[in-house]
Design a protein around this motif. Structure first.
Motif, mmCIF file in Angstrom:
data_model
loop_
_atom_site.group_PDB
_atom_site.id
_atom_site.type_symbol
_atom_site.label_atom_id
_atom_site.label_comp_id
_atom_site.label_asym_id
_atom_site.label_seq_id
_atom_site.Cartn_x
_atom_site.Cartn_y
_atom_site.Cartn_z
ATOM 1 N N GLY A 208 28.418 10.193 -7.157
ATOM 2 C CA GLY A 208 28.189 11.336 -6.288
ATOM 3 C C GLY A 208 28.879 12.614 -6.725
ATOM 4 N N THR A 209 29.420 12.623 -7.916
ATOM 5 C CA THR A 209 30.139 13.814 -8.404
ATOM 6 C C THR A 209 29.296 14.661 -9.356
ATOM 7 O OG1 THR A 209 31.062 12.648 -10.316
ATOM 8 C CG2 THR A 209 32.319 12.551 -8.253
ATOM 9 N N GLY A 210 28.118 14.196 -9.696
ATOM 10 C CA GLY A 210 27.296 14.893 -10.679
ATOM 11 C C GLY A 210 27.599 14.503 -12.110
ATOM 12 N N SER A 211 28.565 13.579 -12.296
ATOM 13 C CA SER A 211 28.953 13.191 -13.658
ATOM 14 C C SER A 211 27.821 12.485 -14.395
ATOM 15 C CB SER A 211 30.183 12.282 -13.608
ATOM 16 O OG SER A 211 31.300 12.971 -13.098
ATOM 17 N N ALA A 212 27.014 11.686 -13.658
ATOM 18 C CA ALA A 212 25.910 10.969 -14.292
ATOM 19 C C ALA A 212 24.895 11.947 -14.883
ATOM 20 C CB ALA A 212 25.240 10.038 -13.282
ATOM 21 N N LEU A 216 24.092 12.933 -19.146
ATOM 22 C CA LEU A 216 22.745 12.902 -19.707
ATOM 23 C C LEU A 216 22.365 14.249 -20.301
ATOM 24 C CD1 LEU A 216 20.878 10.837 -16.953
ATOM 25 C CD2 LEU A 216 21.673 10.037 -19.188
ATOM 26 N N LEU A 217 22.701 15.319 -19.603
ATOM 27 C CA LEU A 217 22.401 16.658 -20.121
ATOM 28 C C LEU A 217 23.183 16.927 -21.406
ATOM 29 C CD1 LEU A 217 22.371 18.668 -16.767
ATOM 30 C CD2 LEU A 217 20.398 18.110 -18.221
ATOM 31 N N LYS A 218 24.418 16.453 -21.448
ATOM 32 C CA LYS A 218 25.218 16.599 -22.667
ATOM 33 C C LYS A 218 24.570 15.851 -23.828
ATOM 34 C CE LYS A 218 29.878 15.841 -24.508
ATOM 35 N NZ LYS A 218 31.276 15.421 -24.195
ATOM 36 N N GLY A 219 24.087 14.629 -23.543
ATOM 37 C CA GLY A 219 23.431 13.844 -24.581
ATOM 38 C C GLY A 219 22.147 14.483 -25.064
#
Length: 250
Positions: A208-212, A216-219
């Protein structure tokens, strides 16, 4: 005391048998405590056709043919990071069979022999971690791979292995995250660590922190054609009701 640890490899050309003469290690670490240096002298030089003093004059990489043997001087670094006790017995999972335990103990013995010969053997440390993990000795596996990460800090395999170990077996999620992020920093084109971090953030840690979404965007920034990351991102947007973003991701 010689500050450079050396060992000599002896190979018979006729029989193609590699003979390691442990007595010829000088300035090498004691087998029982490789972290401490000690001097060793050889009593075997009379059988080799070359004196100890002549052996010590060989430069690193140098070789001499005695007729029966070719003797080569190989450098083993002395400034290694302090490493864990690689000789300690395996800790087995209760469900492992006697045959499996015997096989893993043999693997451990072979790895110990390799590390006795060369404590800088990265493949041996990698194997040690794998053997301990299969046995169920997860903390021992972590020690081996953590050391491999220090020994070969520019190679990602130890950090990928640690990420899996910490996430799925030891349940230490901050360490899992740190390991996978290190693997990504070393190999940004490898997709596995991004996918594993997405799983970590989705199922176990920082939910729930937006880390997921961020991982993915970084990848995808580094690997824009990575279909698997794009699918994960679209599904994430879909689950959050962001249909337009999901369609764009697809």
């Amino acid at each position: 005391m010689n500050t450079t640890a050396m060992y000599y490899r002896y190979a018979t050309a006729a029989l193609a048998i590699l003979i390691i003469i442990a007595a010829l290690f000088f300035g090498y670490r004691r087998a029982g405590d490789p972290a401490e240096g000690s001097s060793a002298t050889s009593t075997a030089t009379s059988t080799l056709g070359i004196s100890q003093s002549d052996l010590e004059k060989l430069p690193v990489g140098g070789a001499v043919n005695t007729g029966a043997y070719t003797i080569e001087r190989v450098d083993i670094p002395t400034n290694l990071p302090k490493y864990p006790d690689y000789k300690k017995p395996l800790i087995f999972s209760a469900d492992l069979t006697a045959d499996a335990r015997a096989f893993l103990n043999t693997k451990l013995e072979n790895t110990i022999a390799a590390l006795d010969a060369n404590p800088a053997d990265a493949n041996a440390w990698l194997s040690l971690g794998s053997t301990r993990k299969i046995a169920g000795d997860y903390k021992g596996a972590a020690e081996a791979w953590e050391y491999l990460g220090k020994l070969s800090p520019k190679v990602s395999i130890a950090f990928n292995n640690l990420g899996d170990l910490y996430m799925n077996f030891l349940k230490d999620y901050p360490k899992a995250e740190a390991s996978y992020l290190k693997a990504i920093a070393l190999e940004p084109k490898e997709l596995g660590a991004y996918a594993e971090l997405f799983s970590l953030y989705t199922n176990f840690y920082k939910q729930g922190t937006g880390s997921a979404e961020e991982i993915l965007l970084k990848g995808l920034k580094t690997n824009p054609e990575a279909a698997v990351l794009r699918v994960f991102l679209a599904r994430t947007y879909k689950s959050e009701g962001k249909n337009a973003e999901a369609n764009e991701a697809y």
